[in-house]
Design a protein around this motif. Structure first.
Motif, PDB file in Angstrom:
ATOM      1  N   ILE A 174      -3.031   3.070   1.474  1.00 51.47           N
ATOM      2  CA  ILE A 174      -3.148   3.935   0.302  1.00 51.47           C
ATOM      3  C   ILE A 174      -4.019   5.137   0.622  1.00 51.47           C
ATOM      4  CG2 ILE A 174      -4.144   4.116  -2.017  1.00 51.47           C
ATOM      5  CD1 ILE A 174      -3.252   1.214  -2.478  1.00 51.47           C
ATOM      6  N   VAL A 211      -2.498   8.825   0.344  1.00 52.37           N
ATOM      7  CA  VAL A 211      -2.987   9.613  -0.790  1.00 52.37           C
ATOM      8  C   VAL A 211      -3.904  10.740  -0.331  1.00 52.37           C
ATOM      9  CG1 VAL A 211      -4.400   9.558  -2.889  1.00 52.37           C
ATOM     10  CG2 VAL A 211      -2.739   7.740  -2.446  1.00 52.37           C
ATOM     11  N   SER A 262      -3.471  -2.882   2.576  1.00 52.81           N
ATOM     12  CA  SER A 262      -2.911  -2.039   1.525  1.00 52.81           C
ATOM     13  C   SER A 262      -3.871  -0.907   1.147  1.00 52.81           C
ATOM     14  CB  SER A 262      -2.566  -2.876   0.287  1.00 52.81           C
ATOM     15  OG  SER A 262      -3.729  -3.418  -0.295  1.00 52.81           O
ATOM     16  N   THR A 263      -5.174  -1.204   1.118  1.00 54.01           N
ATOM     17  CA  THR A 263      -6.168  -0.180   0.792  1.00 54.01           C
ATOM     18  C   THR A 263      -6.181   0.929   1.835  1.00 54.01           C
ATOM     19  OG1 THR A 263      -7.561  -1.819  -0.318  1.00 54.01           O
ATOM     20  CG2 THR A 263      -8.611   0.242   0.324  1.00 54.01           C
ATOM     21  N   GLY A 306       0.805  -1.214   0.000  1.00 53.68           N
ATOM     22  CA  GLY A 306       0.000   0.000   0.000  1.00 53.68           C
ATOM     23  C   GLY A 306       0.834   1.259   0.000  1.00 53.68           C
ATOM     24  N   ALA A 346       0.852   3.904  -3.071  1.00 57.51           N
ATOM     25  CA  ALA A 346       0.416   5.260  -2.761  1.00 57.51           C
ATOM     26  C   ALA A 346       1.401   6.296  -3.285  1.00 57.51           C
ATOM     27  CB  ALA A 346       0.220   5.421  -1.259  1.00 57.51           C
ATOM     28  N   THR A 402       0.397   4.624 -12.204  1.00 63.42           N
ATOM     29  CA  THR A 402      -0.027   3.360 -11.612  1.00 63.42           C
ATOM     30  C   THR A 402       0.979   2.289 -12.032  1.00 63.42           C
ATOM     31  OG1 THR A 402      -1.359   2.481 -13.454  1.00 63.42           O
ATOM     32  CG2 THR A 402      -2.436   4.061 -11.989  1.00 63.42           C
TER      33      THR A 402
END
Length: 293
Positions: free
Chosen positions: A197, A201, A193-194, A126, A130, A138
């Motif tokens: 991120i 971010v 990881s989400t 993540g 990020a 990406t």
């Protein structure tokens, strides 16, 4: 191009390269050192590469990821545009090289508790993604597939499309690795990881935007200014049914301040009409500056 513009262009290029290098290294550490040794496929093309590496041990994870992304990149050029595709190719190549040529030969592998491998793998993955996302790029794979899916089914949100692809890979990992735990650990890694991120971010300035309709909005606004030290906006409104003129109060607060705000509204006017929405990011005075990179 002026000297100032040239300096800004050079600075942007250096930041892009730096984010790609550091982000790809963290991403590679998460894959090579934590998830792959525990037979965890945390979704996406990298997860699919881990599965293929498990079936055919001679296949390098980074090389397989790049190979899978080749047809996706061609589709990206055709349907999603050249500009975004070029940056993605750079990030993809760097991340693939980091996996096979830096993390795999030089970093130690964690072979302990799979749960720790899932958590720390998700955190590193993540954090790496990020940093890459922050520079508008990406690593291909899931993001490309989800964007292509939305061209065919535009009503599907980006998040749902990505989740669909990730969970398809996790489901495949259960079949290939032959145990349900691999899939469960994959979900844990994906969740971690989400969250990382989102934290990097969107920053830690996530919060709530509150809209209040009350006859005592001036009093509520004064309490907010004094007790929470947050800015308040008062708008003029009109009830559609009654035709009565109303003042509408709008205020953005951090999540840690939301309970205090609700308490103020309840104390001043328990009959107030309140609408609360989640704010993924709040920019401006008192929060993160608008122009902050």
């Amino acid at each position: 191009m002026t000297q100032q513009n040239r300096m800004k262009h050079t600075r942007d290029i250096l930041l892009d390269i730096g984010a790609d290098l550091l982000g790809s290294l963290l991403f590679a550490i998460g894959i090579v050192c934590f998830t792959e040794p525990a037979n965890i496929a945390p979704g996406g093309v990298s997860g699919l590469a881990i599965i293929l590496n498990y079936i055919w041990d001679v296949l390098p994870i980074g090389g397989v990821s790049m190979a899978i992304n080749v047809p996706l990149m061609i589709l990206s050029f055709m349907f999603l545009g050249r500009r975004a595709s070029v940056k993605t190719i750079c990030s993809l190549v760097i991340s693939s090289l980091m996996i096979d040529w830096v993390a795999a030969p030089f970093f130690p592998v964690y072979v302990g508790e799979p749960l720790l491998g899932a958590v720390f793998g998700g955190v590193f993955i993540g954090a790496g993604l990020a940093l890459i996302f922050l520079r508008g790029s990406t690593t291909g794979g899931t993001e490309i597939v989800s964007n292509l899916m939305r061209l065919r089914w535009p009503h599907i949100s980006m998040g749902r499309a990505i989740l669909f692809v990730d969970f398809a890979v996790i489901a495949l990992s259960i079949v290939v690795f032959g145990n349900l735990e691999s899939g469960m650990y994959g979900i844990i890694s994906l969740f971690c990881s989400t969250k990382v991120i989102d934290a990097i971010v969107y920053g830690f300035d996530q919060g709530n935007m509150v809209t209040v309709v009350s006859d005592k909005n001036p009093e509520i606004a004064q309490r907010i200014l004094e007790d929470i030290d947050r800015g308040v906006t008062l708008l003029h409104g009109k009830g559609a049914y009654t035709g009565q003129e109303k003042e509408v109060l709008i205020c953005a607060v951090r999540k840690s301040e939301f309970a205090k705000l609700k308490s103020i509204i309840r104390e001043v006017d328990h009959a107030a009409f309140v609408v609360t929405t989640e704010a993924g990011e709040i920019l401006g005075e008192g929060f993160k500056p608008v122009n902050k990179d």
